[in-house]
Scaffold this active site. Structure first.
Site, PDB file in Angstrom:
ATOM      1  N   LYS A 183       0.878  -1.179   0.000  1.00  0.00           N
ATOM      2  CA  LYS A 183       0.000   0.000   0.000  1.00  0.00           C
ATOM      3  C   LYS A 183       0.907   1.218   0.000  1.00  0.00           C
ATOM      4  O   LYS A 183       2.062   1.141   0.434  1.00  0.00           O
ATOM      5  CB  LYS A 183      -0.870   0.010   1.264  1.00  0.00           C
ATOM      6  N   ASP A 194      -6.892   4.366  -4.794  1.00  0.00           N
ATOM      7  CA  ASP A 194      -7.537   4.197  -3.486  1.00  0.00           C
ATOM      8  C   ASP A 194      -8.159   5.563  -3.157  1.00  0.00           C
ATOM      9  O   ASP A 194      -8.462   6.333  -4.072  1.00  0.00           O
ATOM     10  CB  ASP A 194      -6.497   3.747  -2.437  1.00  0.00           C
TER      11      ASP A 194
END
Ligand code: NAD
Length: 419
Positions: free
Chosen positions: A109, A149
């Site tokens: 991430k 995201d």
């Protein structure tokens, strides 16, 4: 703020559920220890020339948690609260999600601590291109593949692809997913996470002998996940009675017309003041008496402070980490099913995986093909977790984590040196 890797509530929550599942499956302690710490954490500083000719510097992160099953994979977030610990927690969740969904991918991430709504398009492009250059040595179609995201989208991915490709002299389409379809994106990627939320809701309802049609939904967050979940639920004749975004929520007990609402949001930017509903707060939305509550905004939405007011029958975690571990325990004791993030919002990474595969072989699928393959993976993953939960008498969070860890542990053992 504590800026160590374990400094955030989200990280501590992830470790708690990792420990709990590790105990249930009696995991090798070395494997457990290895999974608690990311394999590689990259911190960069990203200078951006602003429109007024000043230069601002933003901190950026990419945490590569685990690559036992394949290349690192996970989104990039642009939000003021992004920090190393939050990104590390989200990278670990990606490892567990990809393992649970049987994908040949590891977990990562990243993000930049920035408020993207305060930057012009030129500034955002400058930020994204420089961030990509800084991450350049660490990403690639066989190394680490970012995706959108919170606060990023297909345009962000297009800039990343372009910047990364300029180092090679030819297009590197497999370096990111969630790209526009015109430059190697997959049909169905935009809606995938929301679609997955609805497929999972359908399965969760079926465990209670219920169908989607006529079921009431409240959805927190009306972005890439929440809006598409609402669109699909509405299409399948569920009754979406409330949605919200950062501006607040709206409620209509008769059900919202989501097609009209989407048009309103495109014109007005927010859901607030939509004429066919009454305004409510985000807290009021979380306390509505509905069949399905889908928190699709940010982590920590339901915690010890507000869990007692939750009246939904089923919670489907569209966001990552919206229900804290303590709140999860309270809900389980009350008989409220919580379908955890690594299962409920897996639709996005499943179609990201499809996109990556299509880019590698240069052969593209129809939207129907994408949707039907997505549904197969989501429903079979739900079945595995539900079977485990019934057999072991555990909640869905521990069960999902356990099913995921069993595959990971086996792969780690086979590779040996990766411990
Ligand atoms: P997004 O930026 O497109 O949308 C976020 C939405 O949440 C917006 O409507 C925003 O107004 C709202 N929001 C932000 N802060 C809020 C607050 N304090 N209260 C209420 N609403 C608030 O982001 P997204 O891509 O939809 O991601 C949402 C969540 O889903 C995140 O946790 C993300 O990690 C997770 N997720 C996203 C994907 C994906 O494919 N985009 C996949 C898996 C998980």
């Amino acid at each position: 703020m504590d800026d160590s890797i374990s400094g955030s509530d989200l990280y501590r929550n992830v470790i708690k559920s990792l420990n709990a599942a590790g105990e249930v499956i009696n995991i090798n302690p070395v494997a457990l220890e290895r999974l608690k710490t990311p394999r590689r954490s990259i911190i960069v500083s990203v200078p951006v020339r602003m429109d007024d000719d000043t230069v601002k510097i933003f901190p950026g992160y990419r945490v590569q948690h685990n690559q036992t099953l394949g290349p690192f994979k996970g989104g990039l977030r642009y939000h003021p609260s992004v920090n190393l610990s939050e990104v590390a927690a989200l990278s670990a969740l990606m490892t567990f999600k990809n393992s649970l969904l049987q994908l040949p991918l590891g977990g990562a991430k990243g993000g930049v601590a920035v408020d993207p709504t305060k930057l012009s398009k030129t500034e955002l492009e400058g930020l994204t291109r420089r961030f990509t250059t800084e991450l350049g040595p660490f990403i690639g179609s066989d190394k680490d593949i970012p995706a959108p995201d919170v606060g990023t989208d297909s345009q962000t991915m297009a800039w990343m692809l372009d910047t990364y490709s300029s180092e090679f002299g030819y297009a590197q389409t497999g370096v990111v997913t969630g790209k526009p379809v015109e430059i190697g994106g997959s049909l169905g990627r935009d809606a995938a996470t929301g679609l997955g939320v609805v497929y999972i809701s359908e399965k969760a309802l079926a465990t209670k002998g219920r169908q989607l049609e006529g079921t009431t939904f409240a959805i927190q967050g009306f972005g890439k996940v929440g809006m598409h979940a609402a669109i699909e639920a509405f299409k399948l004749k569920a009754k979406v009675v409330a949605v919200s975004d950062i501006s607040g929520g709206i409620f209509n007990p008769e059900g919202l017309n989501i097609d009209e609402l989407v048009r309103y949001v495109h014109e007005n930017g927010v859901v607030k003041d939509y004429p066919q509903a009454q305004n409510i707060t985000n807290e009021e939305l979380l306390a509505l008496e509905v069949d399905i509550l889908a928190p699709c905004a940010l982590d920590g939405a339901i915690d010890s402070n507000n869990v007692d007011s939750v009246k939904a029958k089923i919670i489907v975690e569209g966001a990552n980490g919206p229900v804290t571990i303590n709140a999860n325990r309270v809900l389980y004791e009350k008989g409220i099913m919580v379908v955890p993030d690594i299962l409920a919002n897996g639709g996005g990474v499943v179609v990201s995986y499809f996109e990556w595969v299509q880019d590698l072989v240069w052969l593209f699928w129809s939207e129907n093909e994408v949707r039907s393959k997505l549904k197969t993976i989501m429903t079979s993953s739900f079945d595995k977790v539900w079977d485990f939960a019934r057999r072991e008498q555990k909640d869905m969070r521990i069960s999902a984590m356990s099913v995921s860890l069993m595959r990971l542990e086996k792969a780690m053992k086979l590779r040996g040196h990766a411990w």
